[in-house]
Design a protein around this motif. Structure first.
Motif, PDB file in Angstrom:
ATOM      1  N   ARG A  60       0.839  -1.206   0.000  1.00 47.45           N
ATOM      2  CA  ARG A  60       0.000   0.000   0.000  1.00 47.45           C
ATOM      3  C   ARG A  60       0.868   1.247   0.000  1.00 47.45           C
ATOM      4  O   ARG A  60       1.936   1.273   0.609  1.00 47.45           O
ATOM      5  N   PRO A  61       0.393   2.306  -0.635  1.00 46.32           N
ATOM      6  CA  PRO A  61       1.144   3.574  -0.612  1.00 46.32           C
ATOM      7  C   PRO A  61       1.049   4.220   0.769  1.00 46.32           C
ATOM      8  O   PRO A  61       0.219   3.816   1.597  1.00 46.32           O
ATOM      9  N   PRO A  62       1.875   5.199   1.042  1.00 47.55           N
ATOM     10  CA  PRO A  62       1.818   5.884   2.349  1.00 47.55           C
ATOM     11  C   PRO A  62       0.425   6.469   2.608  1.00 47.55           C
ATOM     12  O   PRO A  62      -0.219   6.998   1.692  1.00 47.55           O
ATOM     13  N   ALA A  63      -0.038   6.342   3.841  1.00 48.37           N
ATOM     14  CA  ALA A  63      -1.367   6.874   4.196  1.00 48.37           C
ATOM     15  C   ALA A  63      -1.336   8.397   4.260  1.00 48.37           C
ATOM     16  O   ALA A  63      -0.296   9.009   4.500  1.00 48.37           O
ATOM     17  N   ALA A  64      -2.500   8.997   4.032  1.00 46.78           N
ATOM     18  CA  ALA A  64      -2.603  10.464   4.093  1.00 46.78           C
ATOM     19  C   ALA A  64      -2.326  10.943   5.519  1.00 46.78           C
ATOM     20  O   ALA A  64      -2.722  10.287   6.489  1.00 46.78           O
ATOM     21  N   PRO A  65      -1.660  12.078   5.677  1.00 47.92           N
ATOM     22  CA  PRO A  65      -1.313  12.574   7.023  1.00 47.92           C
ATOM     23  C   PRO A  65      -2.537  13.163   7.731  1.00 47.92           C
ATOM     24  O   PRO A  65      -3.527  13.545   7.092  1.00 47.92           O
ATOM     25  N   LEU A  66      -2.480  13.204   9.039  1.00 50.31           N
ATOM     26  CA  LEU A  66      -3.530  13.841   9.817  1.00 50.31           C
ATOM     27  C   LEU A  66      -3.310  15.358   9.818  1.00 50.31           C
ATOM     28  O   LEU A  66      -2.194  15.829  10.038  1.00 50.31           O
ATOM     29  N   MET A  67      -4.354  16.085   9.536  1.00 46.92           N
ATOM     30  CA  MET A  67      -4.253  17.540   9.478  1.00 46.92           C
ATOM     31  C   MET A  67      -4.190  18.134  10.894  1.00 46.92           C
ATOM     32  O   MET A  67      -4.872  17.656  11.816  1.00 46.92           O
ATOM     33  N   THR A  68      -3.375  19.172  11.027  1.00 44.15           N
ATOM     34  CA  THR A  68      -3.186  19.803  12.347  1.00 44.15           C
ATOM     35  C   THR A  68      -4.043  21.051  12.519  1.00 44.15           C
ATOM     36  O   THR A  68      -4.213  21.542  13.630  1.00 44.15           O
ATOM     37  N   GLY A  69      -4.575  21.559  11.420  1.00 44.16           N
ATOM     38  CA  GLY A  69      -5.350  22.791  11.483  1.00 44.16           C
ATOM     39  C   GLY A  69      -4.509  24.023  11.196  1.00 44.16           C
ATOM     40  O   GLY A  69      -5.050  25.111  10.974  1.00 44.16           O
ATOM     41  N   GLU A  70      -3.181  23.835  11.198  1.00 44.97           N
ATOM     42  CA  GLU A  70      -2.296  24.950  10.860  1.00 44.97           C
ATOM     43  C   GLU A  70      -2.060  24.933   9.364  1.00 44.97           C
ATOM     44  O   GLU A  70      -1.583  23.925   8.818  1.00 44.97           O
ATOM     45  N   ARG A  71      -2.396  26.038   8.730  1.00 47.39           N
ATOM     46  CA  ARG A  71      -2.406  26.076   7.262  1.00 47.39           C
ATOM     47  C   ARG A  71      -1.039  25.749   6.663  1.00 47.39           C
ATOM     48  O   ARG A  71      -0.932  24.915   5.768  1.00 47.39           O
ATOM     49  N   ASP A  72      -0.019  26.410   7.131  1.00 48.59           N
ATOM     50  CA  ASP A  72       1.326  26.205   6.547  1.00 48.59           C
ATOM     51  C   ASP A  72       1.842  24.783   6.803  1.00 48.59           C
ATOM     52  O   ASP A  72       2.402  24.133   5.921  1.00 48.59           O
ATOM     53  N   LYS A  73       1.625  24.328   8.025  1.00 53.35           N
ATOM     54  CA  LYS A  73       2.116  22.989   8.372  1.00 53.35           C
ATOM     55  C   LYS A  73       1.356  21.917   7.607  1.00 53.35           C
ATOM     56  O   LYS A  73       1.931  20.936   7.128  1.00 53.35           O
ATOM     57  N   ASP A  74       0.011  22.123   7.479  1.00 53.28           N
ATOM     58  CA  ASP A  74      -0.791  21.146   6.738  1.00 53.28           C
ATOM     59  C   ASP A  74      -0.391  21.114   5.260  1.00 53.28           C
ATOM     60  O   ASP A  74      -0.349  20.047   4.643  1.00 53.28           O
ATOM     61  N   ALA A  75      -0.094  22.294   4.702  1.00 56.37           N
ATOM     62  CA  ALA A  75       0.332  22.345   3.294  1.00 56.37           C
ATOM     63  C   ALA A  75       1.654  21.594   3.112  1.00 56.37           C
ATOM     64  O   ALA A  75       1.861  20.880   2.116  1.00 56.37           O
ATOM     65  N   GLN A  76       2.529  21.759   4.120  1.00 62.35           N
ATOM     66  CA  GLN A  76       3.824  21.054   4.059  1.00 62.35           C
ATOM     67  C   GLN A  76       3.625  19.539   4.160  1.00 62.35           C
ATOM     68  O   GLN A  76       4.278  18.763   3.458  1.00 62.35           O
ATOM     69  N   LEU A  77       2.694  19.121   5.038  1.00 57.95           N
ATOM     70  CA  LEU A  77       2.404  17.696   5.192  1.00 57.95           C
ATOM     71  C   LEU A  77       1.813  17.104   3.912  1.00 57.95           C
ATOM     72  O   LEU A  77       2.141  15.971   3.520  1.00 57.95           O
TER      73      LEU A  77
END
Length: 374
Positions: A60-77
């Motif tokens: 399986r490919p890597p699972a989607a990351p859990l969003m933190t609610g922080e826009r910049d950090k989530d975009a980086q994830l």
């Protein structure tokens, strides 16, 4: 009855020995034979790589990351996940590309083209939908078909493959057959090493080997050279211990019965007894000139025979010396760890060139050009 039982036992032994099985055992211990057996549909590497790739396709490919609610950090994830997702599939596709470049059947080329076409289709799909897992069932099916001779049997003509297999048995199986014959002389798998029949057989196998590019490998280069030197040494030993052969080589043709009927045992002894008897009869009947001629002939025969014996002994000593020198060279080559440049120099130094075939010389010269010990 005993001879019959021995014959049956010998036949059973030769039937149980299979040169193909011995070749198959050999390929598993020598990686330099991989490309050769791949041409007839046998490759441990292809089978192992195929199984590994099929397991990779199921990962399986890597699972989607859990969003933190922080826009910049989530975009980086998200970007990191996208990179890992693409990398996951690109790594698999790269392995498949490498897999298709491994030595394998020429007849599998159309199936390789199908695998490559499917790879490109999957790459285009990922380019359009970067985070959507592609369906790889078709790719898995194509890999199975490409990597298994049995699976592709309905798509290819097995005739050329069988011809290559038979050629492999005939040529690469020859050194193994020689080895088996030396271990079991009673099997009569081939003529003696010193015989003309064996020399013709060896020359034929070496010629076929050198003319068939896909059979070439360093292991058999060494083995065929060793076979040639074994045969030369066997002939030298035979020549040095065969008085009649030496006499024939020296062309000692003083008239006597042994020259005319060499297969007749003790022909020379009978000949000289007849001459002595004829001389006695000539003296008894007082044929003085005939008796004198026969006496002179007998005296000349004694002188010539002594001279011939000296020549034969001198030639035999020379052959024994040559045999000893050649044995040192042959023993070094038989180890498989020899410097081909040194071997060529020894051949030239001791004037062994007329013993070594052009094919064997070409092999040694090719090994010398590659440099180093083989």
């Amino acid at each position: 009855m005993g001879n019959m039982l021995f014959g049956i036992d010998k036949q059973k032994k030769t039937e149980t020995w299979d040169v193909w099985k011995e070749l198959d055992d050999l390929r598993q211990g020598h990686k330099e034979l991989t490309h050769i057996f791949a041409r007839v549909g046998l490759s441990i590497e292809i089978a192992q790589m195929s199984n590994s790739l099929r397991l990779d396709l199921q990962r399986r490919p890597p699972a989607a990351p859990l969003m933190t609610g922080e826009r910049d950090k989530d975009a980086q994830l998200v970007e990191e996940h996208k990179r890992l997702f693409q990398s996951h599939y690109e790594e698999i596709f790269f392995k498949i590309d490498s897999f298709l470049h491994m030595p394998w059947l020429n007849e599998a080329a159309p199936m390789a083209a199908e695998v490559r076409a499917e790879l490109e289709a999957q790459r285009r799909f990922l380019a359009k939908q970067p985070l959507t897992p592609p369906i790889l069932d078709r790719l898995d099916e194509l890999i199975v078909r490409y990597s298994s001779l049995e699976a592709m049997s309905d798509r290819i003509d097995k005739g050329p493959i069988e011809e290559r297999r038979q050629l492999l048995i005939d040529v690469l199986g020859f050194p193994l057959t020689v080895k088996r014959q030396l271990a079991h002389p009673e099997w009569d798998l081939m003529p003696p090493l010193a015989s003309d029949g064996y020399q013709q057989m060896l020359s034929s196998k070496m010629a076929t080997y050198r003319q068939t590019d896909w059979l070439h490998n360093r292991l058999y280069d060494k083995w065929f050279v060793a076979l040639e030197f074994d045969a030369i040494w066997a002939r030298l030993k035979r020549d040095a211990n065969d008085r009649q052969r030496i006499i024939g080589q020296l062309k000692l043709n003083w008239p006597k019965l042994g020259n005319w009927v060499p297969e007749f045992p003790h022909a020379d002894l009978v000949w000289y007894l007849l001459l002595v008897l004829s001389t006695v009869v000539a003296l008894f009947v007082e044929w003085w000139w005939t008796a004198a001629g026969l006496l002179v002939w007998l005296q000349l025969s004694v002188i010539v025979e002594k001279h011939h014996a000296q020549l034969v002994n001198k030639r035999r000593q020379a052959l024994l010396l040559e045999c000893g020198r050649f044995k040192r060279l042959r023993d070094q080559i038989a180890t498989g760890k020899y410097d081909p440049t040194w071997a060529l120099r020894q051949i030239k130094q001791f004037n062994f060139r007329h013993y070594v075939s052009d094919q064997c010389m070409s092999m040694l010269q090719a090994q010398s050009m590659h440099g180093g010990k083989h």
